[in-house]
Design a protein around this motif. Structure first.
Motif, PDB file in Angstrom:
ATOM      1  N   TRP A  66       0.830  -1.218   0.000  1.00 46.27           N
ATOM      2  CA  TRP A  66       0.000   0.000   0.000  1.00 46.27           C
ATOM      3  C   TRP A  66       0.858   1.260   0.000  1.00 46.27           C
ATOM      4  O   TRP A  66       0.599   2.208  -0.718  1.00 46.27           O
ATOM      5  N   LYS A  67       1.916   1.250   0.811  1.00 50.52           N
ATOM      6  CA  LYS A  67       2.753   2.435   0.942  1.00 50.52           C
ATOM      7  C   LYS A  67       3.682   2.640  -0.256  1.00 50.52           C
ATOM      8  O   LYS A  67       4.025   3.768  -0.601  1.00 50.52           O
ATOM      9  N   ILE A  68       4.135   1.524  -0.863  1.00 48.66           N
ATOM     10  CA  ILE A  68       5.187   1.636  -1.867  1.00 48.66           C
ATOM     11  C   ILE A  68       4.683   1.443  -3.288  1.00 48.66           C
ATOM     12  O   ILE A  68       4.988   2.208  -4.194  1.00 48.66           O
ATOM     13  N   THR A  69       3.866   0.384  -3.512  1.00 50.95           N
ATOM     14  CA  THR A  69       3.543  -0.005  -4.887  1.00 50.95           C
ATOM     15  C   THR A  69       2.117   0.249  -5.291  1.00 50.95           C
ATOM     16  O   THR A  69       1.762   0.056  -6.447  1.00 50.95           O
ATOM     17  N   MET A  70       1.260   0.663  -4.388  1.00 43.77           N
ATOM     18  CA  MET A  70      -0.149   0.783  -4.712  1.00 43.77           C
ATOM     19  C   MET A  70      -0.423   1.636  -5.952  1.00 43.77           C
ATOM     20  O   MET A  70      -1.273   1.280  -6.770  1.00 43.77           O
ATOM     21  N   PRO A  71       0.270   2.759  -6.190  1.00 46.83           N
ATOM     22  CA  PRO A  71      -0.050   3.567  -7.361  1.00 46.83           C
ATOM     23  C   PRO A  71       0.181   2.842  -8.676  1.00 46.83           C
ATOM     24  O   PRO A  71      -0.297   3.271  -9.704  1.00 46.83           O
ATOM     25  N   HIS A  72       0.946   1.714  -8.660  1.00 48.71           N
ATOM     26  CA  HIS A  72       1.307   1.067  -9.912  1.00 48.71           C
ATOM     27  C   HIS A  72       0.652  -0.289 -10.103  1.00 48.71           C
ATOM     28  O   HIS A  72       0.653  -0.821 -11.198  1.00 48.71           O
ATOM     29  N   VAL A  73       0.109  -0.883  -9.027  1.00 49.66           N
ATOM     30  CA  VAL A  73      -0.366  -2.265  -9.102  1.00 49.66           C
ATOM     31  C   VAL A  73      -1.417  -2.444 -10.171  1.00 49.66           C
ATOM     32  O   VAL A  73      -1.350  -3.363 -10.973  1.00 49.66           O
ATOM     33  N   TYR A  74      -2.379  -1.556 -10.209  1.00 47.48           N
ATOM     34  CA  TYR A  74      -3.499  -1.764 -11.119  1.00 47.48           C
ATOM     35  C   TYR A  74      -3.381  -0.955 -12.407  1.00 47.48           C
ATOM     36  O   TYR A  74      -4.045  -1.265 -13.382  1.00 47.48           O
ATOM     37  N   SER A  75      -2.540   0.049 -12.421  1.00 49.75           N
ATOM     38  CA  SER A  75      -2.456   0.882 -13.609  1.00 49.75           C
ATOM     39  C   SER A  75      -1.548   0.288 -14.670  1.00 49.75           C
ATOM     40  O   SER A  75      -1.707   0.567 -15.845  1.00 49.75           O
ATOM     41  N   SER A  76      -0.548  -0.550 -14.276  1.00 48.00           N
ATOM     42  CA  SER A  76       0.420  -1.008 -15.261  1.00 48.00           C
ATOM     43  C   SER A  76       0.251  -2.459 -15.654  1.00 48.00           C
ATOM     44  O   SER A  76       0.681  -2.857 -16.719  1.00 48.00           O
ATOM     45  N   ARG A  77      -0.360  -3.288 -14.810  1.00 46.78           N
ATOM     46  CA  ARG A  77      -0.373  -4.721 -15.100  1.00 46.78           C
ATOM     47  C   ARG A  77      -1.582  -5.142 -15.922  1.00 46.78           C
ATOM     48  O   ARG A  77      -1.453  -5.857 -16.898  1.00 46.78           O
ATOM     49  N   GLN A  78      -2.758  -4.717 -15.537  1.00 46.75           N
ATOM     50  CA  GLN A  78      -3.959  -5.246 -16.183  1.00 46.75           C
ATOM     51  C   GLN A  78      -4.679  -4.176 -16.975  1.00 46.75           C
ATOM     52  O   GLN A  78      -5.020  -3.122 -16.440  1.00 46.75           O
ATOM     53  N   GLN A  79      -4.882  -4.451 -18.249  1.00 50.91           N
ATOM     54  CA  GLN A  79      -5.649  -3.546 -19.095  1.00 50.91           C
ATOM     55  C   GLN A  79      -7.063  -4.095 -19.228  1.00 50.91           C
ATOM     56  O   GLN A  79      -7.259  -5.252 -19.594  1.00 50.91           O
ATOM     57  N   ILE A  80      -8.047  -3.276 -18.926  1.00 49.48           N
ATOM     58  CA  ILE A  80      -9.443  -3.701 -18.982  1.00 49.48           C
ATOM     59  C   ILE A  80     -10.210  -2.732 -19.868  1.00 49.48           C
ATOM     60  O   ILE A  80     -10.142  -1.522 -19.677  1.00 49.48           O
ATOM     61  N   SER A  81     -10.907  -3.284 -20.837  1.00 50.63           N
ATOM     62  CA  SER A  81     -11.748  -2.470 -21.712  1.00 50.63           C
ATOM     63  C   SER A  81     -13.183  -2.949 -21.595  1.00 50.63           C
ATOM     64  O   SER A  81     -13.440  -4.150 -21.675  1.00 50.63           O
ATOM     65  N   GLU A  82     -14.108  -2.032 -21.355  1.00 47.56           N
ATOM     66  CA  GLU A  82     -15.517  -2.384 -21.214  1.00 47.56           C
ATOM     67  C   GLU A  82     -16.351  -1.520 -22.146  1.00 47.56           C
ATOM     68  O   GLU A  82     -16.158  -0.303 -22.234  1.00 47.56           O
ATOM     69  N   ALA A  83     -17.295  -2.175 -22.838  1.00 47.57           N
ATOM     70  CA  ALA A  83     -18.096  -1.454 -23.824  1.00 47.57           C
ATOM     71  C   ALA A  83     -19.261  -0.697 -23.203  1.00 47.57           C
ATOM     72  O   ALA A  83     -19.800   0.211 -23.819  1.00 47.57           O
ATOM     73  N   GLY A  84     -19.676  -1.052 -21.990  1.00 45.37           N
ATOM     74  CA  GLY A  84     -20.821  -0.375 -21.399  1.00 45.37           C
ATOM     75  C   GLY A  84     -22.073  -0.606 -22.220  1.00 45.37           C
ATOM     76  O   GLY A  84     -22.295  -1.679 -22.767  1.00 45.37           O
ATOM     77  N   ALA A  85     -22.911   0.423 -22.375  1.00 44.17           N
ATOM     78  CA  ALA A  85     -24.179   0.270 -23.094  1.00 44.17           C
ATOM     79  C   ALA A  85     -24.012   0.416 -24.607  1.00 44.17           C
ATOM     80  O   ALA A  85     -24.944   0.173 -25.348  1.00 44.17           O
ATOM     81  N   GLY A  86     -22.832   0.805 -25.068  1.00 36.16           N
ATOM     82  CA  GLY A  86     -22.596   0.935 -26.500  1.00 36.16           C
ATOM     83  C   GLY A  86     -21.500  -0.007 -26.965  1.00 36.16           C
ATOM     84  O   GLY A  86     -21.101  -0.916 -26.246  1.00 36.16           O
ATOM     85  N   LYS A  87     -21.014   0.207 -28.193  1.00 38.57           N
ATOM     86  CA  LYS A  87     -19.908  -0.597 -28.707  1.00 38.57           C
ATOM     87  C   LYS A  87     -18.593   0.142 -28.475  1.00 38.57           C
ATOM     88  O   LYS A  87     -18.561   1.355 -28.320  1.00 38.57           O
ATOM     89  N   LEU A  88     -17.517  -0.627 -28.480  1.00 40.51           N
ATOM     90  CA  LEU A  88     -16.196  -0.040 -28.272  1.00 40.51           C
ATOM     91  C   LEU A  88     -15.213  -0.711 -29.218  1.00 40.51           C
ATOM     92  O   LEU A  88     -15.084  -1.932 -29.227  1.00 40.51           O
TER      93      LEU A  88
END
Length: 331
Positions: free
Chosen positions: A99-121
């Motif tokens: 939390w103190k050291i790596t939290m800013p990078h854990v989710y921003s650099s490893r996993q890319q997630i794309s969601e279309a929501g109610a439309g197309k993407l």
């Protein structure tokens, strides 16, 4: 002290061994914590990681246990089994450090997630492959691995792929019931979590389809072929293989959603309702089970859901009411 208790209780919650009393206490503590959501996400991530990813030596393990045990002895509300407390304590120390050291990078650099929501993407992946996600669809991949060590993605929902060639790394799409290995091709995959079936339709090139629950089973598809498998989690898989259905212009009907068209042919109202829920982002409810058996054929374009339901009324007798995103079908 309160932060330590939060970490311990989050560890118990992640393991599924938290009591109702402890869960109530945790809710109270998290309600006053400014980073509650992120704390919960981090503990879940650590708990689900392989134990050998974050080694803890025996002496450190004992020191952690002694610290937590001293706290637990003074309050019956926090007494927990040694095995679980030690595990939770590991989460406390590792999690707090992360939390103190790596939290800013854990989710921003490893996993890319794309969601279309109610439309197309539409998106282009790092290897040049193109993907169009249908309504309420989700694509995930590890951007530290993708294109370098593998080209693997996880799909929930429906997507059309145009895959770039890459000799060293085949393109693999994972769904809940089948994995698709690609060597430069275009095809459609439909794998919504709420659907009773999962399907893939090959347009060009060649794909190999395998099944996680039957490791020895694999099929190769040729252009204009389609396979359908049940979305249930039973061990056996009944695969239906057929030619792709086409419209009068010769285009595969499974791809008409790319042009904002939803095609249905002699579908039950129950099946059509699921497609409409995905298409419009609504929930459809039937007042009587018999209504679910009504059959319909047609094409839904870009018209509002009220107009679509009025068109369906021309061939079958029913009434409907639409309130926000809830649709009620009655006689």
């Amino acid at each position: 002290m309160s932060d330590d208790i939060i970490w311990i209780l989050l560890g118990k919650q992640a393991s599924g061994e938290i009591t109702a009393e402890e869960l109530t206490a945790l809710d109270v503590l998290l309600a006053g914590h400014p980073d509650a959501a992120a704390l919960q996400k981090l503990v879940t991530s650590i708990w689900e990681s392989p134990t050998n990813v974050m080694p803890v030596d025996q002496a450190a393990h004992q020191r952690i246990w002694n610290r937590v045990n001293n706290q637990a002895r003074h309050s019956s509300a926090w007494r927990i089994p040694r095995r679980l407390a030690a595990a939770a304590a590991i989460v406390v120390v590792i999690g707090w450090t992360a939390w103190k050291i790596t939290m800013p990078h854990v989710y921003s650099s490893r996993q890319q997630i794309s969601e279309a929501g109610a439309g197309k993407l539409s998106l282009t992946l790092p290897d040049g492959s193109k993907v169009c996600l249908n309504h309420h669809s989700r694509l995930e991949y590890d951007d530290q691995q993708f294109g370098k060590k593998n080209r693997e993605v996880m799909l929930t929902g429906e997507a059309f792929f145009e895959v770039a060639g890459h000799a060293a790394h085949p393109f693999i799409i994972h769904t809940s019931r089948m994995n698709i290995t690609v060597l430069g091709t275009s095809f459609n995959v439909k794998a919504y979590a709420t659907d009773s079936i999962i399907s893939t339709t090959l347009i060009s090139g060649k794909i190999a389809v395998s099944f996680p629950h039957q490791p020895g089973k694999a099929l190769e598809l040729q252009p204009n072929e389609k396979i359908i498998v049940p979305a249930t989690t039973t061990a056996s898989i009944n695969v239906v293989r057929s030619l792709a259905q086409k419209d009068s212009s010769g285009k595969a009907t499974d791809l008409l959603w790319l042009n904002n068209k939803l095609v249905f042919d002699n579908e039950s109202f129950a099946t059509l309702a699921k497609q409409m829920e995905q298409w419009y982002g609504v929930s459809i409810h039937f007042a009587h089970p018999s209504l679910m058996q009504l059959k319909f054929s047609g094409i839904i374009d870009t018209e509002p859901i009220e107009e679509t339901l009025k068109a369906l009324q021309l061939s079958r007798s029913f009434t409907f009411q639409v309130h926000n995103r809830e649709v009620w079908i009655d006689r």
